[in-house]
Design an enzyme around this catalytic site. Structure first.
Site, PDB file in Angstrom:
ATOM      1  N   LYS A 271       0.830  -1.219   0.000  1.00 52.97           N
ATOM      2  CA  LYS A 271       0.000   0.000   0.000  1.00 52.97           C
ATOM      3  C   LYS A 271       0.859   1.263   0.000  1.00 52.97           C
ATOM      4  O   LYS A 271       0.405   2.331  -0.392  1.00 52.97           O
ATOM      5  CB  LYS A 271      -1.002  -0.019   1.158  1.00 52.97           C
ATOM      6  CG  LYS A 271      -0.392  -0.015   2.556  1.00 52.97           C
ATOM      7  CD  LYS A 271      -0.050   1.348   3.096  1.00 52.97           C
ATOM      8  CE  LYS A 271       0.789   1.277   4.348  1.00 52.97           C
ATOM      9  NZ  LYS A 271       1.206   2.574   4.854  1.00 52.97           N
ATOM     10  N   ASN A 338       3.918   8.851   3.147  1.00 55.32           N
ATOM     11  CA  ASN A 338       4.251   8.612   1.737  1.00 55.32           C
ATOM     12  C   ASN A 338       3.367   9.470   0.840  1.00 55.32           C
ATOM     13  O   ASN A 338       3.841  10.097  -0.112  1.00 55.32           O
ATOM     14  CB  ASN A 338       4.065   7.128   1.393  1.00 55.32           C
ATOM     15  CG  ASN A 338       5.177   6.287   1.981  1.00 55.32           C
ATOM     16  OD1 ASN A 338       6.290   6.272   1.477  1.00 55.32           O
ATOM     17  ND2 ASN A 338       4.874   5.596   3.083  1.00 55.32           N
ATOM     18  N   GLN A 366       8.779   4.493   3.634  1.00 51.26           N
ATOM     19  CA  GLN A 366       8.980   3.088   3.258  1.00 51.26           C
ATOM     20  C   GLN A 366       8.597   2.851   1.796  1.00 51.26           C
ATOM     21  O   GLN A 366       9.030   1.910   1.169  1.00 51.26           O
ATOM     22  CB  GLN A 366       8.137   2.181   4.153  1.00 51.26           C
ATOM     23  CG  GLN A 366       8.408   2.358   5.640  1.00 51.26           C
ATOM     24  CD  GLN A 366       9.722   1.766   6.091  1.00 51.26           C
ATOM     25  OE1 GLN A 366       9.806   0.628   6.487  1.00 51.26           O
ATOM     26  NE2 GLN A 366      10.772   2.561   5.997  1.00 51.26           N
TER      27      GLN A 366
HETATM   28  P1  NAD Z   1      10.263   6.477  11.665  1.00 50.42           P
HETATM   29  O1  NAD Z   1       9.835   6.757  10.281  1.00 50.42           O
HETATM   30  O2  NAD Z   1       9.840   7.402  12.732  1.00 50.42           O
HETATM   31  O3  NAD Z   1      11.854   6.290  11.543  1.00 50.42           O
HETATM   32  C1  NAD Z   1      12.769   6.776  12.370  1.00 50.42           C
HETATM   33  C2  NAD Z   1      13.401   5.691  13.229  1.00 50.42           C
HETATM   34  O4  NAD Z   1      14.531   5.125  12.564  1.00 50.42           O
HETATM   35  C3  NAD Z   1      13.922   6.304  14.515  1.00 50.42           C
HETATM   36  O5  NAD Z   1      13.603   5.489  15.617  1.00 50.42           O
HETATM   37  C4  NAD Z   1      15.422   6.343  14.289  1.00 50.42           C
HETATM   38  O6  NAD Z   1      16.133   6.271  15.488  1.00 50.42           O
HETATM   39  C5  NAD Z   1      15.616   5.086  13.475  1.00 50.42           C
HETATM   40  N1  NAD Z   1      16.905   5.061  12.781  1.00 50.42           N
HETATM   41  C6  NAD Z   1      17.498   6.043  12.065  1.00 50.42           C
HETATM   42  N2  NAD Z   1      18.691   5.615  11.588  1.00 50.42           N
HETATM   43  C7  NAD Z   1      18.840   4.336  12.015  1.00 50.42           C
HETATM   44  C8  NAD Z   1      19.837   3.350  11.857  1.00 50.42           C
HETATM   45  N3  NAD Z   1      20.928   3.589  11.140  1.00 50.42           N
HETATM   46  N4  NAD Z   1      19.653   2.135  12.422  1.00 50.42           N
HETATM   47  C9  NAD Z   1      18.532   1.866  13.115  1.00 50.42           C
HETATM   48  N5  NAD Z   1      17.542   2.756  13.318  1.00 50.42           N
HETATM   49  C10 NAD Z   1      17.700   3.975  12.766  1.00 50.42           C
HETATM   50  O7  NAD Z   1       9.852   4.983  12.092  1.00 50.42           O
HETATM   51  P2  NAD Z   1       8.396   4.418  12.416  1.00 50.42           P
HETATM   52  O8  NAD Z   1       7.336   5.361  12.020  1.00 50.42           O
HETATM   53  O9  NAD Z   1       8.437   3.950  13.819  1.00 50.42           O
HETATM   54  O10 NAD Z   1       8.282   3.197  11.393  1.00 50.42           O
HETATM   55  C11 NAD Z   1       8.649   1.878  11.685  1.00 50.42           C
HETATM   56  C12 NAD Z   1       7.841   0.958  10.812  1.00 50.42           C
HETATM   57  O11 NAD Z   1       6.447   1.110  11.149  1.00 50.42           O
HETATM   58  C13 NAD Z   1       7.930   1.250   9.306  1.00 50.42           C
HETATM   59  O12 NAD Z   1       8.014   0.044   8.581  1.00 50.42           O
HETATM   60  C14 NAD Z   1       6.610   1.944   8.990  1.00 50.42           C
HETATM   61  O13 NAD Z   1       6.141   1.714   7.675  1.00 50.42           O
HETATM   62  C15 NAD Z   1       5.672   1.295   9.991  1.00 50.42           C
HETATM   63  N6  NAD Z   1       4.498   2.096  10.346  1.00 50.42           N
HETATM   64  C16 NAD Z   1       4.593   3.425  10.579  1.00 50.42           C
HETATM   65  C17 NAD Z   1       3.451   4.147  10.945  1.00 50.42           C
HETATM   66  C18 NAD Z   1       3.475   5.610  11.222  1.00 50.42           C
HETATM   67  O14 NAD Z   1       2.407   6.255  11.190  1.00 50.42           O
HETATM   68  N7  NAD Z   1       4.618   6.190  11.531  1.00 50.42           N
HETATM   69  C19 NAD Z   1       2.238   3.477  11.089  1.00 50.42           C
HETATM   70  C20 NAD Z   1       2.185   2.115  10.855  1.00 50.42           C
HETATM   71  C21 NAD Z   1       3.321   1.442  10.488  1.00 50.42           C
HETATM   72  P1  13P Z   2       3.172   6.245   6.207  1.00 54.54           P
HETATM   73  O1  13P Z   2       4.457   5.550   6.510  1.00 54.54           O
HETATM   74  O2  13P Z   2       2.983   6.580   4.750  1.00 54.54           O
HETATM   75  O3  13P Z   2       2.918   7.441   7.093  1.00 54.54           O
HETATM   76  O4  13P Z   2       1.997   5.235   6.530  1.00 54.54           O
HETATM   77  C1  13P Z   2       1.640   5.024   7.831  1.00 54.54           C
HETATM   78  C2  13P Z   2       0.816   3.812   7.890  1.00 54.54           C
HETATM   79  O5  13P Z   2       1.311   2.736   7.662  1.00 54.54           O
HETATM   80  C3  13P Z   2      -0.608   3.994   8.195  1.00 54.54           C
HETATM   81  O6  13P Z   2      -1.246   2.767   8.376  1.00 54.54           O
END
Ligand code: NAD
Ligand code: 13P
Length: 415
Positions: A271, A338, A366
């Protein structure tokens, strides 16, 4: 009886939000879990109250991740730990929640240093593409670390959940047979008001003893896994649907448990490519009809990809009925990072990566890397034409096409 110790590996926007949820639940269910939750933090320096400080120090002193989840109070039983090895040591539940580009290095660092009967949940949205093919991060983590790993994914924009606004999620967990239903009476176990710390520490000290034989299980594609699992000792609560639901479910975060690990993982990964396309057309000013068309085409390609490469186990219903499918697609195409970065990139005539670097304060997209990885996988198999939307997103990112080409490129899907 012993309790499970939980570690969250990752502390970004979603990592910190999931850690908050888990720490609330370990406190609420002291019969199942140790109250204290470890959160591994990729250490960095931040400015706080006029001083340069370590992020872990600020989180532990002020209970706020000021960089990745500002203005949200974190539970006091959540401990930020800059040492990965220390954070995972003696943990029986490992939650992987970090941008997918970092997971390989993290796993190699903890390999052989985790409890052999630990179980994992991957909250990572991405797929692992290698020369041999495409694999799910849940699969890859499980095989690499020699544990079973399920997946959590859903319509889950972190900031909304951190503010405790209601949402749903899907957890896919297909427990190895030896983990489930060993102790169905546990729900009636009286719950003590406070966790027993002495027992918890004693548990941790003894965890390296694993007297039970290794056993085989089925992987996310229904094949007999090469990984031989170590059963969860019977003195621990079983690591089944009920325990994982208890660990994640909150009044504002409703969990549906399913068994389709492949469908849930693919929904979350693919997605993100579609959300970029939605951002492109919105940035071009084409309005809601164009965005809806992108979502329809994107959902079709997601299902097609799942059926083509994970057909043994993936269920179409996961994409069309679960939060991890269509609901995540809709929320991501409405307000995800995204989507927002792709939209700004088109509006300003700059690259998505440039917007990511200037607007996201260290958070990582991502979709851009997933689009490249999925494209290299499809190209190698001469299948780019079967996935015109995924291919168009890749080519727009690479500068080979423009947003204006999208209608013609995707028309080939219906030809
Ligand atoms: P983020 O986008 O906030 O990424 C930053 C993180 O990466 C920080 O914790 C940072 O310390 C870490 N980082 C940076 N450089 C690094 C390195 N060299 N080694 C290890 N860590 C490092 O991360 P997020 O939002 O927590 O996303 C994590 C996963 O969750 C992703 O796959 C994302 O798609 C998924 N996700 C995100 C959301 C959202 O709304 N943010 C929602 C659902 C799922
Ligand atoms: P983004 O990483 O594009 O913010 O998506 C967050 C997400 O996974 C919502 O379910």
């Amino acid at each position: 009886d012993r309790k499970h110790k939980v570690t969250v590996i990752g502390s970004g926007n979603w990592g910190s939000t999931i850690s908050k949820i888990i720490a609330e639940n370990t406190k609420a269910h002291p019969n199942l879990f140790e109250e204290e939750v470890q959160m591994w933090v990729y250490e960095e320096e931040v400015e706080y109250e006029g001083q340069t400080q370590k992020l872990t120090t600020v989180i532990n002193n002020h209970h706020e991740n000021i960089k990745y989840l500002p203005k949200v109070k974190l539970p006091t039983n959540l401990v930020a730990n800059p040492s990965l090895e220390d954070a995972v040591s003696n943990s029986t539940i490992l939650i992987f929640n970090l941008p997918h580009q970092f997971i390989h290095r993290i796993c190699s660092q903890i390999k052989g240093k985790i409890v052999p009967f630990a179980r994992g949940i991957s909250c990572i949205k991405g797929v692992n593409v290698t020369d041999e093919g495409v694999s799910l991060f849940s699969e890859w983590i499980g095989d690499d670390l020699g544990i079973y790993c399920g997946a959590l994914s859903g319509a889950n924009i972190a900031s909304e959940i951190a503010a405790e606004k209601w949402s749903e999620t899907t957890i896919a967990y297909d427990p190895p047979p030896m983990d489930s239903s060993r102790n169905p009476s546990r729900v009636t176990t009286p719950r003590s008001a406070t966790p027993n710390r002495a027992t918890s520490q004693q548990n941790a000290a003894e965890l390296s003893i694993t007297p039970l034989a290794n056993m085989q299980h089925k992987d996310a594609r229904g094949r007999t896994s090469k990984t031989k699992l170590t059963p969860v000792p019977p003195e621990f609560p079983p690591l089944d649907h009920e325990t994982f639901k208890t660990l994640f479910h909150r009044p504002y975060f409703h969990v549906r448990m399913v068994s389709d690990v492949a469908g849930v993982s693919l929904g979350g990964a693919l997605k993100n490519i579609v959300a970029l396309a939605a951002g492109f057309v919105d940035g071009r000013g084409w309005g809601d009809n164009a965005k809806a068309a992108i979502m329809r085409l994107g959902l079709l390609e997601m299902v097609k990809f799942g059926k083509e490469f994970f057909g043994e186990t993936v269920s179409t219903g996961t994409f069309t009925e679960e939060s991890a499918g269509v609901a995540d697609l809709i929320t991501s195409c409405s307000g995800g990072r995204n989507f927002r970065c792709a939209k700004k990139a088109v509006e300003r005539g700059i690259s998505v990566q440039e917007v990511e670097q200037t607007e996201l304060n260290g958070q990582k997209l991502q979709g851009t890397s997933t689009a490249v990885e999925v494209n290299s996988f499809l190209k190698r198999r001469d299948l780019e034409h079967d996935y015109p939307l995924f291919t168009a997103v890749f080519n727009i990112l690479e500068g080979n096409n423009t947003v204006d080409d999208i209608p013609e490129l995707v028309a080939k899907a219906d030809a």
